[in-house]
Design a protein around this motif. Sequence first.
Motif, PDB file in Angstrom:
ATOM      1  N   LYS A  77      25.106  52.573   0.504  1.00  0.00           N
ATOM      2  CA  LYS A  77      24.538  51.269  -0.402  1.00  0.00           C
ATOM      3  C   LYS A  77      25.203  51.355  -1.756  1.00  0.00           C
ATOM      4  O   LYS A  77      24.895  52.776  -2.322  1.00  0.00           O
ATOM      5  CB  LYS A  77      23.115  51.303  -0.419  1.00  0.00           C
ATOM      6  CG  LYS A  77      22.602  50.771   1.096  1.00  0.00           C
ATOM      7  CD  LYS A  77      21.139  50.894   1.259  1.00  0.00           C
ATOM      8  CE  LYS A  77      20.341  50.852   2.439  1.00  0.00           C
ATOM      9  NZ  LYS A  77      21.099  49.844   3.382  1.00  0.00           N
ATOM     10  N   TYR A 102      20.322  40.671  -9.907  1.00  0.00           N
ATOM     11  CA  TYR A 102      19.285  40.938  -8.805  1.00  0.00           C
ATOM     12  C   TYR A 102      19.176  39.852  -7.761  1.00  0.00           C
ATOM     13  O   TYR A 102      19.330  39.738  -6.680  1.00  0.00           O
ATOM     14  CB  TYR A 102      18.026  41.621  -9.065  1.00  0.00           C
ATOM     15  CG  TYR A 102      16.992  41.574  -8.304  1.00  0.00           C
ATOM     16  CD1 TYR A 102      17.118  42.712  -7.359  1.00  0.00           C
ATOM     17  CD2 TYR A 102      16.116  40.652  -7.879  1.00  0.00           C
ATOM     18  CE1 TYR A 102      16.049  42.589  -6.421  1.00  0.00           C
ATOM     19  CE2 TYR A 102      15.028  40.733  -6.876  1.00  0.00           C
ATOM     20  CZ  TYR A 102      15.032  41.659  -6.169  1.00  0.00           C
ATOM     21  OH  TYR A 102      14.250  41.972  -5.098  1.00  0.00           O
ATOM     22  N   GLN A 104      21.282  37.585  -7.387  1.00  0.00           N
ATOM     23  CA  GLN A 104      22.585  37.330  -6.558  1.00  0.00           C
ATOM     24  C   GLN A 104      22.594  38.244  -5.357  1.00  0.00           C
ATOM     25  O   GLN A 104      23.239  37.906  -4.332  1.00  0.00           O
ATOM     26  CB  GLN A 104      23.770  37.600  -7.327  1.00  0.00           C
ATOM     27  CG  GLN A 104      24.205  36.331  -8.360  1.00  0.00           C
ATOM     28  CD  GLN A 104      25.240  36.727  -9.497  1.00  0.00           C
ATOM     29  OE1 GLN A 104      26.240  37.503  -9.188  1.00  0.00           O
ATOM     30  NE2 GLN A 104      25.034  36.371 -10.578  1.00  0.00           N
ATOM     31  N   HIS A 105      21.992  39.570  -5.376  1.00  0.00           N
ATOM     32  CA  HIS A 105      22.011  40.360  -4.419  1.00  0.00           C
ATOM     33  C   HIS A 105      20.982  40.822  -3.645  1.00  0.00           C
ATOM     34  O   HIS A 105      21.077  41.606  -2.643  1.00  0.00           O
ATOM     35  CB  HIS A 105      22.910  41.666  -4.924  1.00  0.00           C
ATOM     36  CG  HIS A 105      24.125  41.699  -5.723  1.00  0.00           C
ATOM     37  ND1 HIS A 105      25.322  41.420  -4.943  1.00  0.00           N
ATOM     38  CD2 HIS A 105      24.623  41.281  -6.961  1.00  0.00           C
ATOM     39  CE1 HIS A 105      26.300  41.439  -5.469  1.00  0.00           C
ATOM     40  NE2 HIS A 105      25.909  41.151  -6.983  1.00  0.00           N
ATOM     41  N   LYS A 106      19.726  40.200  -4.153  1.00  0.00           N
ATOM     42  CA  LYS A 106      18.592  40.649  -3.319  1.00  0.00           C
ATOM     43  C   LYS A 106      18.705  40.579  -1.758  1.00  0.00           C
ATOM     44  O   LYS A 106      18.031  41.202  -1.070  1.00  0.00           O
ATOM     45  CB  LYS A 106      17.450  39.928  -4.102  1.00  0.00           C
ATOM     46  CG  LYS A 106      17.384  38.296  -3.543  1.00  0.00           C
ATOM     47  CD  LYS A 106      16.006  37.780  -4.119  1.00  0.00           C
ATOM     48  CE  LYS A 106      15.897  36.474  -4.015  1.00  0.00           C
ATOM     49  NZ  LYS A 106      14.615  35.728  -4.465  1.00  0.00           N
ATOM     50  N   ASN A 108      21.116  40.942   0.009  1.00  0.00           N
ATOM     51  CA  ASN A 108      22.322  41.920   0.467  1.00  0.00           C
ATOM     52  C   ASN A 108      21.753  43.211   0.486  1.00  0.00           C
ATOM     53  O   ASN A 108      21.546  43.964  -0.552  1.00  0.00           O
ATOM     54  CB  ASN A 108      23.611  41.749  -0.676  1.00  0.00           C
ATOM     55  CG  ASN A 108      24.597  42.432   0.131  1.00  0.00           C
ATOM     56  OD1 ASN A 108      24.758  43.433   0.859  1.00  0.00           O
ATOM     57  ND2 ASN A 108      25.726  42.259  -0.458  1.00  0.00           N
ATOM     58  N   ASP A 110      23.446  45.951   1.198  1.00  0.00           N
ATOM     59  CA  ASP A 110      24.413  46.937   0.455  1.00  0.00           C
ATOM     60  C   ASP A 110      24.154  47.254  -0.848  1.00  0.00           C
ATOM     61  O   ASP A 110      24.823  48.188  -1.364  1.00  0.00           O
ATOM     62  CB  ASP A 110      25.801  46.502   0.890  1.00  0.00           C
ATOM     63  CG  ASP A 110      26.130  46.326   2.191  1.00  0.00           C
ATOM     64  OD1 ASP A 110      25.619  47.100   2.936  1.00  0.00           O
ATOM     65  OD2 ASP A 110      27.102  45.577   2.572  1.00  0.00           O
ATOM     66  N   VAL A 111      23.237  46.662  -1.410  1.00  0.00           N
ATOM     67  CA  VAL A 111      23.078  46.655  -2.869  1.00  0.00           C
ATOM     68  C   VAL A 111      21.581  46.941  -3.259  1.00  0.00           C
ATOM     69  O   VAL A 111      20.860  45.855  -2.913  1.00  0.00           O
ATOM     70  CB  VAL A 111      23.585  45.485  -3.744  1.00  0.00           C
ATOM     71  CG1 VAL A 111      23.457  45.719  -5.392  1.00  0.00           C
ATOM     72  CG2 VAL A 111      25.174  45.066  -3.269  1.00  0.00           C
ATOM     73  N   THR A 182      29.721  41.360 -12.191  1.00  0.00           N
ATOM     74  CA  THR A 182      29.641  41.092 -10.843  1.00  0.00           C
ATOM     75  C   THR A 182      30.862  41.564 -10.007  1.00  0.00           C
ATOM     76  O   THR A 182      30.336  41.823  -8.722  1.00  0.00           O
ATOM     77  CB  THR A 182      29.274  39.495 -10.756  1.00  0.00           C
ATOM     78  OG1 THR A 182      28.209  39.202 -11.533  1.00  0.00           O
ATOM     79  CG2 THR A 182      28.741  39.026  -9.417  1.00  0.00           C
ATOM     80  N   ILE A 185      30.617  45.210  -9.123  1.00  0.00           N
ATOM     81  CA  ILE A 185      29.437  45.430  -7.979  1.00  0.00           C
ATOM     82  C   ILE A 185      30.135  45.185  -6.525  1.00  0.00           C
ATOM     83  O   ILE A 185      29.938  45.791  -5.717  1.00  0.00           O
ATOM     84  CB  ILE A 185      28.192  44.466  -8.283  1.00  0.00           C
ATOM     85  CG1 ILE A 185      27.656  45.316  -9.452  1.00  0.00           C
ATOM     86  CG2 ILE A 185      27.164  44.886  -7.052  1.00  0.00           C
ATOM     87  CD1 ILE A 185      27.089  46.719  -9.509  1.00  0.00           C
ATOM     88  N   GLU A 186      30.674  43.823  -6.518  1.00  0.00           N
ATOM     89  CA  GLU A 186      31.296  43.580  -5.202  1.00  0.00           C
ATOM     90  C   GLU A 186      32.184  44.319  -4.568  1.00  0.00           C
ATOM     91  O   GLU A 186      32.843  44.836  -3.628  1.00  0.00           O
ATOM     92  CB  GLU A 186      31.900  42.378  -5.415  1.00  0.00           C
ATOM     93  CG  GLU A 186      30.935  40.971  -5.300  1.00  0.00           C
ATOM     94  CD  GLU A 186      30.086  41.082  -3.976  1.00  0.00           C
ATOM     95  OE1 GLU A 186      30.746  41.013  -2.879  1.00  0.00           O
ATOM     96  OE2 GLU A 186      28.904  41.234  -3.917  1.00  0.00           O
ATOM     97  N   ARG A 189      30.783  47.572  -3.199  1.00  0.00           N
ATOM     98  CA  ARG A 189      30.341  46.865  -2.006  1.00  0.00           C
ATOM     99  C   ARG A 189      31.112  46.775  -0.974  1.00  0.00           C
ATOM    100  O   ARG A 189      30.778  47.526   0.152  1.00  0.00           O
ATOM    101  CB  ARG A 189      29.308  45.796  -2.254  1.00  0.00           C
ATOM    102  CG  ARG A 189      28.407  45.398  -1.179  1.00  0.00           C
ATOM    103  CD  ARG A 189      27.801  43.900  -1.361  1.00  0.00           C
ATOM    104  NE  ARG A 189      28.653  42.844  -1.295  1.00  0.00           N
ATOM    105  CZ  ARG A 189      29.077  42.236  -0.334  1.00  0.00           C
ATOM    106  NH1 ARG A 189      28.999  42.781   1.044  1.00  0.00           N
ATOM    107  NH2 ARG A 189      29.982  41.374  -0.146  1.00  0.00           N
TER     108      ARG A 189
END
Length: 193
Positions: A77, A102, A104-106, A108, A110-111, A182, A185-186, A189
């Motif tokens: 992760k 957060y 955007q990724h909560k 997901n 993997d983050v 962003t 992070i992607e 990921r």
Amino acid sequence: MDKKRLKKYISNGIFIAILALLLFVPSAKALLLQGLMQVGLFNPDVPSEKNITQPSLDLRFKDQNGNIVSLDNLKGKVVFLNFWATWCPPCLAEMPSINKLYEQHKANRDVIFIMLDADGNFEKANGYMKRKNYQMPVYQMASSVPEQIFSGSLPTTVVFDKQGRLSFQHVGPANYNSQKFTDFIEKLRKSDQ
């Protein structure tokens, strides 16, 4: 007293009042910093190439229920780790951008976001999160922190890739809801290396 002199006294008084407000009221200072972030200042310096170091880290974090999570258990992760405090205006200034990231990724898996309360006061930190309608999880350190990760300056943000390697580190406030961050992070990921 003439009108010109009166205007000068009033304008000086207003200036001094605003300056005092910014110096002594943390939320006012945070609001000013948020405005500066919105115009493009305080963007994190995201590495353009993989600039990953592999420190040997045994980091453990404790949630408010006493559950311990280790960095080693989070391999696979991307881990966004932020050292902050409720009394720190730069920390409060960057919170809206971290919260947007957060959000955007909560969903997901993997983050992972770990908001480390530097005060060690779950009640105060969670109270702040609740007042602001932030859902980010608050933790405290359950192990020692190497100085290469956190030297004591707040806020400090670090990101670990899926292998647990330090991929990003920033000291001071930043706008983490920028497209560049962003995308960073992607990229982490989706990476398997």
